[in-house]
Enzyme design. Structure first.
Site, PDB file in Angstrom:
ATOM      1  N   ALA A   9       0.862  -1.181   0.000  1.00 36.65           N
ATOM      2  CA  ALA A   9       0.000   0.000   0.000  1.00 36.65           C
ATOM      3  C   ALA A   9       0.896   1.228   0.000  1.00 36.65           C
ATOM      4  O   ALA A   9       2.057   1.160   0.427  1.00 36.65           O
ATOM      5  CB  ALA A   9      -0.894  -0.019   1.226  1.00 36.65           C
ATOM      6  N   GLU A  53       5.123  -4.999   6.999  1.00 34.56           N
ATOM      7  CA  GLU A  53       4.442  -3.897   7.699  1.00 34.56           C
ATOM      8  C   GLU A  53       4.974  -3.672   9.107  1.00 34.56           C
ATOM      9  O   GLU A  53       4.972  -2.555   9.611  1.00 34.56           O
ATOM     10  CB  GLU A  53       2.922  -4.171   7.761  1.00 34.56           C
ATOM     11  CG  GLU A  53       2.191  -4.099   6.430  1.00 34.56           C
ATOM     12  CD  GLU A  53       2.128  -5.444   5.701  1.00 34.56           C
ATOM     13  OE1 GLU A  53       2.933  -6.354   6.028  1.00 34.56           O
ATOM     14  OE2 GLU A  53       1.277  -5.582   4.813  1.00 34.56           O
ATOM     15  N   GLU A  68      -0.515  -9.338  -0.446  1.00 31.07           N
ATOM     16  CA  GLU A  68      -1.928  -9.585  -0.127  1.00 31.07           C
ATOM     17  C   GLU A  68      -2.783  -9.589  -1.395  1.00 31.07           C
ATOM     18  O   GLU A  68      -3.719 -10.376  -1.529  1.00 31.07           O
ATOM     19  CB  GLU A  68      -2.426  -8.524   0.866  1.00 31.07           C
ATOM     20  CG  GLU A  68      -1.788  -8.717   2.246  1.00 31.07           C
ATOM     21  CD  GLU A  68      -1.983  -7.529   3.164  1.00 31.07           C
ATOM     22  OE1 GLU A  68      -1.747  -6.383   2.729  1.00 31.07           O
ATOM     23  OE2 GLU A  68      -2.367  -7.734   4.330  1.00 31.07           O
ATOM     24  N   GLY A 112       0.748  -5.014   0.922  1.00 28.81           N
ATOM     25  CA  GLY A 112      -0.458  -5.098   0.094  1.00 28.81           C
ATOM     26  C   GLY A 112      -0.208  -5.788  -1.243  1.00 28.81           C
ATOM     27  O   GLY A 112      -1.134  -6.353  -1.830  1.00 28.81           O
TER      28      GLY A 112
HETATM   29  N1  CAA Z   1       4.652   3.147  -0.694  1.00 28.49           N
HETATM   30  C1  CAA Z   1       5.080   4.314  -1.236  1.00 28.49           C
HETATM   31  N2  CAA Z   1       6.220   4.429  -1.935  1.00 28.49           N
HETATM   32  C2  CAA Z   1       6.975   3.321  -2.098  1.00 28.49           C
HETATM   33  C3  CAA Z   1       6.599   2.081  -1.543  1.00 28.49           C
HETATM   34  C4  CAA Z   1       5.360   2.009  -0.822  1.00 28.49           C
HETATM   35  N3  CAA Z   1       4.881   0.863  -0.293  1.00 28.49           N
HETATM   36  N4  CAA Z   1       7.541   1.164  -1.863  1.00 28.49           N
HETATM   37  C5  CAA Z   1       8.483   1.829  -2.581  1.00 28.49           C
HETATM   38  N5  CAA Z   1       8.149   3.128  -2.718  1.00 28.49           N
HETATM   39  C6  CAA Z   1       8.875   4.173  -3.437  1.00 28.49           C
HETATM   40  C7  CAA Z   1      10.091   4.641  -2.663  1.00 28.49           C
HETATM   41  O1  CAA Z   1       9.732   5.593  -1.703  1.00 28.49           O
HETATM   42  C8  CAA Z   1      10.945   5.210  -3.774  1.00 28.49           C
HETATM   43  O2  CAA Z   1      10.441   6.486  -4.124  1.00 28.49           O
HETATM   44  P1  CAA Z   1      11.467   7.717  -4.346  1.00 28.49           P
HETATM   45  O3  CAA Z   1      12.265   7.291  -5.553  1.00 28.49           O
HETATM   46  O4  CAA Z   1      10.584   8.879  -4.594  1.00 28.49           O
HETATM   47  O5  CAA Z   1      12.296   7.784  -3.106  1.00 28.49           O
HETATM   48  C9  CAA Z   1      10.650   4.307  -4.952  1.00 28.49           C
HETATM   49  O6  CAA Z   1       9.420   3.632  -4.638  1.00 28.49           O
HETATM   50  C10 CAA Z   1      11.707   3.234  -5.140  1.00 28.49           C
HETATM   51  O7  CAA Z   1      11.879   2.569  -3.898  1.00 28.49           O
HETATM   52  P2  CAA Z   1      13.309   2.373  -3.201  1.00 28.49           P
HETATM   53  O8  CAA Z   1      14.241   3.498  -3.561  1.00 28.49           O
HETATM   54  O9  CAA Z   1      13.063   2.126  -1.750  1.00 28.49           O
HETATM   55  O10 CAA Z   1      13.792   1.054  -3.957  1.00 28.49           O
HETATM   56  P3  CAA Z   1      14.757  -0.078  -3.404  1.00 28.49           P
HETATM   57  O11 CAA Z   1      15.005  -0.981  -4.572  1.00 28.49           O
HETATM   58  O12 CAA Z   1      15.910   0.511  -2.677  1.00 28.49           O
HETATM   59  O13 CAA Z   1      13.885  -0.877  -2.284  1.00 28.49           O
HETATM   60  C11 CAA Z   1      11.895  -1.959  -1.448  1.00 28.49           C
HETATM   61  C12 CAA Z   1      12.749  -1.570  -2.682  1.00 28.49           C
HETATM   62  C13 CAA Z   1      12.660  -2.953  -0.578  1.00 28.49           C
HETATM   63  C14 CAA Z   1      10.610  -2.620  -1.965  1.00 28.49           C
HETATM   64  C15 CAA Z   1      11.569  -0.684  -0.617  1.00 28.49           C
HETATM   65  O14 CAA Z   1      11.063   0.293  -1.499  1.00 28.49           O
HETATM   66  C16 CAA Z   1      10.561  -0.896   0.455  1.00 28.49           C
HETATM   67  O15 CAA Z   1      10.894  -1.422   1.519  1.00 28.49           O
HETATM   68  N6  CAA Z   1       9.281  -0.482   0.224  1.00 28.49           N
HETATM   69  C17 CAA Z   1       8.245  -0.528   1.216  1.00 28.49           C
HETATM   70  C18 CAA Z   1       7.695  -1.937   1.403  1.00 28.49           C
HETATM   71  C19 CAA Z   1       6.624  -1.941   2.480  1.00 28.49           C
HETATM   72  O16 CAA Z   1       6.866  -1.627   3.628  1.00 28.49           O
HETATM   73  N7  CAA Z   1       5.385  -2.344   2.082  1.00 28.49           N
HETATM   74  C20 CAA Z   1       4.262  -2.401   2.988  1.00 28.49           C
HETATM   75  C21 CAA Z   1       3.414  -1.163   2.874  1.00 28.49           C
HETATM   76  S1  CAA Z   1       2.111  -1.078   4.076  1.00 28.49           S
HETATM   77  C22 CAA Z   1       0.915  -2.138   3.490  1.00 28.49           C
HETATM   78  O17 CAA Z   1       1.012  -2.692   2.418  1.00 28.49           O
HETATM   79  C23 CAA Z   1      -0.289  -2.317   4.383  1.00 28.49           C
HETATM   80  C24 CAA Z   1      -1.291  -3.334   3.946  1.00 28.49           C
HETATM   81  O18 CAA Z   1      -1.441  -4.357   4.557  1.00 28.49           O
HETATM   82  C25 CAA Z   1      -2.146  -3.104   2.775  1.00 28.49           C
END
Ligand code: CAA
Length: 260
Positions: free
Chosen positions: A68, A134, A114, A111
């Site tokens: 998400a 998360e 999911e 998400g």
């Molecule tokens: N939401 C918003 N933006 C996101 C995102 C997310 N879930 N995942 C990645 N992005 C964005 C980053 O902020 C980044 O944007 P900028 O270039 O503007 O900084 C861009 O995507 C590229 O990401 P990274 O630079 O972080 O890329 P990476 O290759 O270094 O890492 C990754 C990749 C490991 C997937 C890392 O992006 C990450 O950990 N993302 C978050 C994953 C996460 O925590 N997901 C759970 C979300 S909460 C949820 O889903 C609740 C639910 O149950 C529905």
């Protein structure tokens, strides 16, 4: 029947398969509310379209979806979340009656994982990573991660993934029973399309009821589940496709299923 593309979704429709690509590559297909609403609307519109018999959902090479959209949620209060109820849209996915194949490359996190699990079959490329991270951002899964993951991979593995937030590889997901197959990256979409086309060639009413019956197994006890299965089985004898399927078998020819 026209199906609307949106800013974040690419859409096509061929050989009985409705095909959707999540397309927000600059944020690894992070699922904002608009994207989920558009996706669910599109799935429902595919579900109503008689020419579509199976659905294929995919993302990009680097990410199916990295969860998400964190930016969208970061400042929300619990009361706002309660009123917005973002998961109400997600929940509509389980009412889609046609089979949905998820083709997953790269990250399927939070998400994203999911969403893949809300589909009926998951094909993973060798680069796929599945996880519920998360916990690392102060919350927990909210769109089925604790429930569908546990049903798919069992308590031990689900507990570890949800509590540590560490993702698993495509091969580990295969061993754990989370995905159907692991496929080389460059072959993923071709293989997923073949599978979706195969599903689209099946008798649509039986396909729909068979999907419902398998999903029911996760919800009810054995006696109720068997009873449900039997009723659906008997019901299928009122379809033309049952007559056609059995007659074609006797005549040693391919059946022509019309969804009636
Ligand atoms: N939401 C918003 N933006 C996101 C995102 C997310 N879930 N995942 C990645 N992005 C964005 C980053 O902020 C980044 O944007 P900028 O270039 O503007 O900084 C861009 O995507 C590229 O990401 P990274 O630079 O972080 O890329 P990476 O290759 O270094 O890492 C990754 C990749 C490991 C997937 C890392 O992006 C990450 O950990 N993302 C978050 C994953 C996460 O925590 N997901 C759970 C979300 S909460 C949820 O889903 C609740 C639910 O149950 C529905």
């Amino acid at each position: 029947m026209a199906h609307l593309e949106s800013d974040f979704l690419k859409v096509s429709n061929e050989k009985g398969v409705g095909w959707i690509r999540l397309h927000r590559p600059e944020v690894l297909n992070a699922l904002n509310r608009q994207m989920v609403a558009d996706l669910v609307g599109l799935l429902e519109s595919f579900d109503r379209d008689e020419n579509i018999r199976a659905i294929l959902l995919t993302g990009g090479p680097k990410a199916f979806a990295a969860g998400a959209d964190i930016g969208e949620m970061a400042q929300a209060t619990s009361v706002e979340m309660l009123h917005l109820d973002p998961f109400a849209d997600w929940d509509r996915i389980r009412h889609i009656s046609k089979p949905i194949v998820a083709a997953v490359s790269g990250y399927a996190l939070g998400g994203g994982c999911e969403l893949a699990m809300a589909c009926d079959l998951i094909l993973a490329s060798e680069s796929a990573k599945f996880g519920q991270p998360e916990i690392n951002i102060g919350v927990m899964p909210g769109a089925g991660g604790t429930q569908r993951l546990t049903r798919a991979v069992g308590k031990a593995r689900a507990m570890e993934m949800v509590l540590t937030g560490k993702p698993i590889t495509a091969q580990e997901a295969l061993q754990a029973g989370l995905v159907n197959r692991v496929i080389p990256v460059e072959k993923l979409e071709e293989e997923a399309m073949k599978l979706a086309e195969e599903l689209a060639s099946k008798p649509p009413v039986a396909l729909r009821l068979a999907k419902q019956a398998v999903l029911k197994a996760a919800e009810v006890g054995l006696e109720e589940g068997l009873d449900y299965e039997q009723k659906l089985f008997y019901f299928l004898f009122s379809t033309e496709d049952q007559k056609e399927g059995m007659q074609a078998f006797s005549e040693k020819r391919r059946p022509l299923f019309r969804g009636r």
